[in-house]
Design a protein around this motif. Structure first.
Motif, PDB file in Angstrom:
ATOM      1  N   ARG A   1       0.605  14.737  12.729  1.00 20.38           N
ATOM      2  CA  ARG A   1       0.121  13.983  11.567  1.00 20.38           C
ATOM      3  C   ARG A   1       1.076  14.127  10.386  1.00 20.38           C
ATOM      4  NH1 ARG A   1      -4.886  16.323  13.163  1.00 20.38           N
ATOM      5  NH2 ARG A   1      -4.906  17.621  11.283  1.00 20.38           N
ATOM      6  N   LYS A   2       1.556  15.345  10.148  1.00 22.28           N
ATOM      7  CA  LYS A   2       2.504  15.561   9.048  1.00 22.28           C
ATOM      8  C   LYS A   2       3.805  14.808   9.316  1.00 22.28           C
ATOM      9  CE  LYS A   2       0.871  19.947   7.223  1.00 22.28           C
ATOM     10  NZ  LYS A   2       1.245  21.339   6.901  1.00 22.28           N
ATOM     11  N   THR A   3       4.264  14.833  10.552  1.00 18.90           N
ATOM     12  CA  THR A   3       5.484  14.119  10.926  1.00 18.90           C
ATOM     13  C   THR A   3       5.296  12.621  10.722  1.00 18.90           C
ATOM     14  OG1 THR A   3       6.107  15.827  12.513  1.00 18.90           O
ATOM     15  CG2 THR A   3       7.098  13.650  12.817  1.00 18.90           C
ATOM     16  N   TYR A   4       4.154  12.084  11.151  1.00 18.70           N
ATOM     17  CA  TYR A   4       3.876  10.650  10.978  1.00 18.70           C
ATOM     18  C   TYR A   4       3.911  10.271   9.500  1.00 18.70           C
ATOM     19  CZ  TYR A   4       2.246  10.324  15.866  1.00 18.70           C
ATOM     20  OH  TYR A   4       2.165  10.329  17.229  1.00 18.70           O
ATOM     21  N   ARG A   5       3.321  11.091   8.659  1.00 22.15           N
ATOM     22  CA  ARG A   5       3.291  10.792   7.215  1.00 22.15           C
ATOM     23  C   ARG A   5       4.703  10.735   6.657  1.00 22.15           C
ATOM     24  NH1 ARG A   5      -1.017  15.488   6.324  1.00 22.15           N
ATOM     25  NH2 ARG A   5      -2.739  14.545   7.471  1.00 22.15           N
ATOM     26  N   GLU A   6       5.517  11.721   7.008  1.00 20.74           N
ATOM     27  CA  GLU A   6       6.892  11.748   6.527  1.00 20.74           C
ATOM     28  C   GLU A   6       7.682  10.543   7.047  1.00 20.74           C
ATOM     29  OE1 GLU A   6       8.234  13.664   4.149  1.00 20.74           O
ATOM     30  OE2 GLU A   6       6.209  14.471   3.955  1.00 20.74           O
ATOM     31  N   GLN A   7       7.439  10.174   8.292  1.00 20.36           N
ATOM     32  CA  GLN A   7       8.134   9.021   8.868  1.00 20.36           C
ATOM     33  C   GLN A   7       7.742   7.734   8.151  1.00 20.36           C
ATOM     34  OE1 GLN A   7       6.982   9.391  12.990  1.00 20.36           O
ATOM     35  NE2 GLN A   7       8.856  10.494  13.520  1.00 20.36           N
ATOM     36  N   VAL A   8       6.463   7.583   7.837  1.00 17.10           N
ATOM     37  CA  VAL A   8       6.003   6.392   7.117  1.00 17.10           C
ATOM     38  C   VAL A   8       6.720   6.309   5.769  1.00 17.10           C
ATOM     39  CG1 VAL A   8       4.032   5.350   5.906  1.00 17.10           C
ATOM     40  CG2 VAL A   8       3.770   6.160   8.261  1.00 17.10           C
ATOM     41  N   LEU A   9       6.745   7.409   5.035  1.00 14.94           N
ATOM     42  CA  LEU A   9       7.419   7.412   3.730  1.00 14.94           C
ATOM     43  C   LEU A   9       8.901   7.094   3.867  1.00 14.94           C
ATOM     44  CD1 LEU A   9       5.833  10.508   1.957  1.00 14.94           C
ATOM     45  CD2 LEU A   9       5.500   8.101   1.376  1.00 14.94           C
ATOM     46  N   GLN A  10       9.561   7.700   4.841  1.00 15.54           N
ATOM     47  CA  GLN A  10      11.003   7.506   5.002  1.00 15.54           C
ATOM     48  C   GLN A  10      11.343   6.059   5.357  1.00 15.54           C
ATOM     49  OE1 GLN A  10      13.255   9.985   4.274  1.00 15.54           O
ATOM     50  NE2 GLN A  10      14.727   8.316   4.390  1.00 15.54           N
ATOM     51  N   VAL A  11      10.635   5.505   6.336  1.00 15.41           N
ATOM     52  CA  VAL A  11      10.904   4.121   6.749  1.00 15.41           C
ATOM     53  C   VAL A  11      10.601   3.158   5.598  1.00 15.41           C
ATOM     54  CG1 VAL A  11      10.123   2.265   8.285  1.00 15.41           C
ATOM     55  CG2 VAL A  11      10.662   4.507   9.220  1.00 15.41           C
ATOM     56  N   LEU A  12       9.516   3.400   4.915  1.00 15.97           N
ATOM     57  CA  LEU A  12       9.145   2.536   3.789  1.00 15.97           C
ATOM     58  C   LEU A  12      10.189   2.631   2.676  1.00 15.97           C
ATOM     59  CD1 LEU A  12       7.052   0.627   2.607  1.00 15.97           C
ATOM     60  CD2 LEU A  12       5.767   2.619   1.837  1.00 15.97           C
ATOM     61  N   TYR A  13      10.604   3.826   2.335  1.00 17.01           N
ATOM     62  CA  TYR A  13      11.599   4.028   1.283  1.00 17.01           C
ATOM     63  C   TYR A  13      12.912   3.332   1.632  1.00 17.01           C
ATOM     64  CZ  TYR A  13      14.633   6.503  -2.034  1.00 17.01           C
ATOM     65  OH  TYR A  13      15.532   6.816  -3.020  1.00 17.01           O
ATOM     66  N   GLU A  14      13.362   3.488   2.861  1.00 18.99           N
ATOM     67  CA  GLU A  14      14.607   2.846   3.293  1.00 18.99           C
ATOM     68  C   GLU A  14      14.474   1.324   3.301  1.00 18.99           C
ATOM     69  OE1 GLU A  14      15.516   4.659   7.049  1.00 18.99           O
ATOM     70  OE2 GLU A  14      15.987   6.585   6.117  1.00 18.99           O
ATOM     71  N   ALA A  15      13.318   0.828   3.699  1.00 16.99           N
ATOM     72  CA  ALA A  15      13.118  -0.621   3.799  1.00 16.99           C
ATOM     73  C   ALA A  15      13.096  -1.296   2.432  1.00 16.99           C
ATOM     74  CB  ALA A  15      11.825  -0.926   4.548  1.00 16.99           C
ATOM     75  N   VAL A  16      12.520  -0.624   1.450  1.00 16.55           N
ATOM     76  CA  VAL A  16      12.379  -1.256   0.135  1.00 16.55           C
ATOM     77  C   VAL A  16      13.465  -0.801  -0.846  1.00 16.55           C
ATOM     78  CG1 VAL A  16       9.903  -1.541   0.454  1.00 16.55           C
ATOM     79  CG2 VAL A  16      10.736   0.435  -0.827  1.00 16.55           C
ATOM     80  N   GLU A  17      14.335   0.085  -0.391  1.00 20.83           N
ATOM     81  CA  GLU A  17      15.448   0.579  -1.203  1.00 20.83           C
ATOM     82  C   GLU A  17      14.989   1.056  -2.575  1.00 20.83           C
ATOM     83  OE1 GLU A  17      18.169  -2.719  -1.121  1.00 20.83           O
ATOM     84  OE2 GLU A  17      18.905  -2.148   0.855  1.00 20.83           O
ATOM     85  N   GLY A  18      13.865   1.776  -2.605  1.00 23.36           N
ATOM     86  CA  GLY A  18      13.378   2.357  -3.850  1.00 23.36           C
ATOM     87  C   GLY A  18      12.777   1.385  -4.837  1.00 23.36           C
ATOM     88  N   ASN A  19      12.517   0.151  -4.438  1.00 21.32           N
ATOM     89  CA  ASN A  19      11.940  -0.851  -5.330  1.00 21.32           C
ATOM     90  C   ASN A  19      10.445  -0.937  -5.072  1.00 21.32           C
ATOM     91  OD1 ASN A  19      11.073  -3.153  -6.657  1.00 21.32           O
ATOM     92  ND2 ASN A  19      12.904  -4.326  -6.143  1.00 21.32           N
ATOM     93  N   ARG A  20       9.634  -0.520  -6.035  1.00 18.76           N
ATOM     94  CA  ARG A  20       8.195  -0.491  -5.792  1.00 18.76           C
ATOM     95  C   ARG A  20       7.538  -1.872  -5.827  1.00 18.76           C
ATOM     96  NH1 ARG A  20       4.289   0.542  -9.978  1.00 18.76           N
ATOM     97  NH2 ARG A  20       5.150   0.060 -12.000  1.00 18.76           N
ATOM     98  N   LEU A  21       8.318  -2.889  -6.138  1.00 24.07           N
ATOM     99  CA  LEU A  21       7.777  -4.246  -6.092  1.00 24.07           C
ATOM    100  C   LEU A  21       7.855  -4.828  -4.683  1.00 24.07           C
ATOM    101  CD1 LEU A  21       9.268  -5.665  -9.401  1.00 24.07           C
ATOM    102  CD2 LEU A  21       6.983  -4.726  -9.003  1.00 24.07           C
ATOM    103  N   LEU A  22       8.621  -4.180  -3.819  1.00 26.95           N
ATOM    104  CA  LEU A  22       8.755  -4.643  -2.443  1.00 26.95           C
ATOM    105  C   LEU A  22       7.844  -3.832  -1.540  1.00 26.95           C
ATOM    106  CD1 LEU A  22      12.650  -4.936  -2.223  1.00 26.95           C
ATOM    107  CD2 LEU A  22      11.005  -6.761  -2.678  1.00 26.95           C
ATOM    108  N   GLY A  23       7.498  -4.411  -0.412  1.00 28.64           N
ATOM    109  CA  GLY A  23       6.668  -3.711   0.561  1.00 28.64           C
ATOM    110  C   GLY A  23       7.122  -4.043   1.964  1.00 28.64           C
TER     111      GLY A  23
END
Length: 90
Positions: free
Chosen positions: A7-29
Protein backbone atom coordinates in the motif's frame (compact mmCIF):
# COMPACT_ATOMS: atom_id res chain seq x y z
CA UNK A 1 -5.79 -7.19 -0.13
CA UNK A 2 -2.41 -5.49 -0.37
CA UNK A 3 0.06 -5.62 2.49
CA UNK A 4 1.08 -2.45 4.31
CA UNK A 5 4.36 -2.34 2.38
CA UNK A 6 2.49 -2.73 -0.94
CA UNK A 7 0.00 0.00 0.00
CA UNK A 8 2.82 2.42 0.85
CA UNK A 9 4.59 1.54 -2.41
CA UNK A 10 1.37 2.08 -4.40
CA UNK A 11 0.89 5.52 -2.82
CA UNK A 12 4.43 6.57 -3.66
CA UNK A 13 4.05 5.27 -7.21
CA UNK A 14 0.82 7.22 -7.70
CA UNK A 15 2.51 10.43 -6.54
CA UNK A 16 5.60 9.84 -8.67
CA UNK A 17 3.73 9.03 -11.89
CA UNK A 18 1.35 11.93 -11.35
CA UNK A 19 4.18 14.37 -10.62
CA UNK A 20 6.11 13.30 -13.71
CA UNK A 21 3.00 13.43 -15.91
CA UNK A 22 1.98 16.95 -14.90
CA UNK A 23 5.54 18.30 -14.56
CA UNK A 24 4.70 19.99 -11.26
CA UNK A 25 1.75 21.96 -12.65
CA UNK A 26 -1.23 21.63 -10.33
CA UNK A 27 -3.60 22.80 -13.04
CA UNK A 28 -2.93 19.61 -14.99
CA UNK A 29 -4.15 16.14 -14.12
CA UNK A 30 -4.11 12.59 -15.36
CA UNK A 31 -7.03 10.27 -15.93
CA UNK A 32 -7.48 7.39 -13.54
CA UNK A 33 -7.44 5.02 -16.53
CA UNK A 34 -4.01 6.28 -17.63
CA UNK A 35 -2.72 6.18 -14.07
CA UNK A 36 -3.92 2.59 -13.65
CA UNK A 37 -2.47 1.60 -17.03
CA UNK A 38 0.91 3.21 -16.33
CA UNK A 39 1.17 1.63 -12.88
CA UNK A 40 -0.36 -1.76 -13.76
CA UNK A 41 -1.97 -1.69 -10.35
CA UNK A 42 -5.17 -3.53 -9.36
CA UNK A 43 -8.18 -1.18 -9.55
CA UNK A 44 -9.06 -1.70 -5.90
CA UNK A 45 -5.53 -0.78 -4.81
CA UNK A 46 -5.46 2.28 -7.07
CA UNK A 47 -8.73 3.50 -5.54
CA UNK A 48 -7.38 2.87 -2.03
CA UNK A 49 -4.13 4.73 -2.77
CA UNK A 50 -6.01 7.68 -4.26
CA UNK A 51 -8.42 7.80 -1.31
CA UNK A 52 -5.53 7.83 1.15
CA UNK A 53 -3.54 10.49 -0.72
CA UNK A 54 -6.64 12.68 -1.09
CA UNK A 55 -7.23 12.35 2.64
CA UNK A 56 -3.67 13.53 3.25
CA UNK A 57 -4.33 16.58 1.04
CA UNK A 58 -1.69 15.58 -1.54
CA UNK A 59 -4.05 14.96 -4.48
CA UNK A 60 -7.60 15.69 -5.54
CA UNK A 61 -9.72 13.03 -7.20
CA UNK A 62 -12.85 13.23 -9.31
CA UNK A 63 -14.55 9.86 -8.95
CA UNK A 64 -16.51 7.81 -11.47
CA UNK A 65 -19.28 5.47 -10.32
CA UNK A 66 -17.86 2.28 -8.85
CA UNK A 67 -15.11 4.01 -6.85
CA UNK A 68 -12.90 4.52 -9.91
CA UNK A 69 -10.74 7.66 -10.20
CA UNK A 70 -11.80 9.67 -13.26
CA UNK A 71 -9.26 12.50 -12.96
CA UNK A 72 -6.41 12.89 -10.48
CA UNK A 73 -4.43 16.08 -9.81
CA UNK A 74 -1.69 17.06 -7.39
CA UNK A 75 -2.49 19.71 -4.80
CA UNK A 76 -0.08 22.48 -3.91
CA UNK A 77 1.00 20.41 -0.89
CA UNK A 78 1.50 17.37 -3.11
CA UNK A 79 3.77 19.32 -5.44
CA UNK A 80 5.75 20.69 -2.47
CA UNK A 81 6.26 17.18 -1.13
CA UNK A 82 7.43 15.81 -4.48
CA UNK A 83 9.79 18.76 -5.00
CA UNK A 84 11.26 18.22 -1.51
CA UNK A 85 11.75 14.52 -2.30
CA UNK A 86 13.41 15.46 -5.60
CA UNK A 87 15.78 17.89 -3.85
CA UNK A 88 16.74 15.24 -1.28
CA UNK A 89 17.64 12.79 -4.03
CA UNK A 90 19.95 15.39 -5.52
Amino acid sequence: MATLRERKTYREQVLQVLYEAVEGNRLLGITGAKLGHDLRMPEQDLAAACTYLAGEGLITVDWEPGNTPAMVTLTHEGIRRMEADEEERG
